[in-house]
Design a protein around this motif. Structure first.
Motif, mmCIF file in Angstrom:
data_model
loop_
_atom_site.group_PDB
_atom_site.id
_atom_site.type_symbol
_atom_site.label_atom_id
_atom_site.label_comp_id
_atom_site.label_asym_id
_atom_site.label_seq_id
_atom_site.Cartn_x
_atom_site.Cartn_y
_atom_site.Cartn_z
ATOM 1 N N LEU A 28 45.922 55.831 36.797
ATOM 2 C CA LEU A 28 46.789 55.166 35.827
ATOM 3 C C LEU A 28 48.022 56.011 35.510
ATOM 4 N N ILE A 59 43.490 50.978 40.394
ATOM 5 C CA ILE A 59 44.748 50.860 39.649
ATOM 6 C C ILE A 59 45.801 50.156 40.497
ATOM 7 N N HIS A 60 45.903 50.518 41.772
ATOM 8 C CA HIS A 60 46.867 49.848 42.671
ATOM 9 C C HIS A 60 46.538 48.369 42.820
ATOM 10 N N THR A 96 46.604 43.875 48.128
ATOM 11 C CA THR A 96 47.965 43.429 47.869
ATOM 12 C C THR A 96 47.830 41.973 47.467
ATOM 13 N N ARG A 108 50.252 44.677 33.668
ATOM 14 C CA ARG A 108 51.279 45.527 33.058
ATOM 15 C C ARG A 108 50.727 46.427 31.960
ATOM 16 N N HIS A 109 49.621 46.028 31.365
ATOM 17 C CA HIS A 109 49.023 46.769 30.250
ATOM 18 C C HIS A 109 47.520 46.868 30.451
ATOM 19 N N GLU A 160 47.745 46.610 39.745
ATOM 20 C CA GLU A 160 49.209 46.465 39.833
ATOM 21 C C GLU A 160 49.577 45.308 40.759
ATOM 22 N N THR A 169 42.377 48.898 48.706
ATOM 23 C CA THR A 169 43.531 48.535 47.887
ATOM 24 C C THR A 169 44.016 47.157 48.272
ATOM 25 N N SER A 226 50.905 55.258 37.772
ATOM 26 C CA SER A 226 51.260 53.853 37.951
ATOM 27 C C SER A 226 52.299 53.421 36.916
ATOM 28 N N LYS A 227 52.730 52.181 37.031
ATOM 29 C CA LYS A 227 53.671 51.604 36.069
ATOM 30 C C LYS A 227 52.956 50.866 34.948
ATOM 31 N N ILE A 228 51.634 50.831 35.007
ATOM 32 C CA ILE A 228 50.856 50.139 33.979
ATOM 33 C C ILE A 228 50.892 50.954 32.693
ATOM 34 N N ARG A 229 51.159 50.275 31.600
ATOM 35 C CA ARG A 229 51.177 50.923 30.280
ATOM 36 C C ARG A 229 49.763 50.945 29.716
#
Length: 183
Positions: free
Chosen positions: A36, A10-11, A178, A19-20, A14, A176, A39-42
């Motif tokens: 999830l 998930i990271h 970046t 975003r979704h 991101e 993870t 996280s900020k993912i919708r």
């Protein structure tokens, strides 16, 4: 507690600007959903993987960003295959992340829940890239490969399979990514 491979995935998404995510939580992919939730993912859910695959394909078409979809082992993949075929023929960037059989079950033919003889082979027929992760350290590279393929050539769907036991395993920091690429 250390981060699981599912949470590290998930990271990584991101970091690629996702975003979704479209998907249905199931016993085989719960570790993705645990990550999830933080996280900020919708998350967008539906009632059937085929519909979710078409949602991800429509999202890619409308937004210009890759559509990402989570599915489960076996029938989850075969249910989404029609949408992947559409995305392939229409050159839409769709990333499907699926759980797979546990490493100890893979290829055993012993009839484990949702076992398929060649899940990766099914995905390979309707995707430009299909890859099974066997170690946590492979995860950032596989996701980066999918996003690079979306940006550098005619977009085709991509498929990443992660064994259920690996999704729940502790993730080393290297699992993870970046990224600066948009997704």
């Amino acid at each position: 507690m250390s981060q699981t491979v599912g949470s590290a995935l998930i990271h990584t998404l991101e970091a690629h600007g996702v975003r979704h995510v479209f998907g249905i939580p199931g016993v085989h992919n719960l570790e993705l959903y645990r990550g999830l939730a933080r996280s900020k993912i919708r998350h967008v859910t539906g009632r059937h993987e085929q519909g979710l695959g078409f949602m991800a394909e429509g999202y890619a078409r409308a937004s210009g960003r890759p559509g990402v979809c989570f599915t489960i082992t076996g029938p989850g993949l075969t249910n989404i295959a029609t949408a992947l075929g559409q995305a392939y023929s229409e050159s839409q960037p769709v990333l499907v992340i699926s759980s797979g059989e546990k490493a100890s079950e893979h290829g055993s033919g012993r009839g484990f829940l949702h076992e398929m003889a060649d899940q990766l082979g099914v995905a390979a027929r309707v995707c430009g890239m299909s890859r099974r992760i066997t170690r946590a350290a492979e995860l950032p590279e596989a996701v980066a490969e999918a996003f690079a393929s979306f940006a550098s050539k005619r977009p085709r769907p991509a498929y990443i399979e992660v064994p259920r036991d690996l999704l729940a395993a502790a993730a080393p920091d290297a699992a993870t990514a970046t990224a600066t690429a948009g997704g």
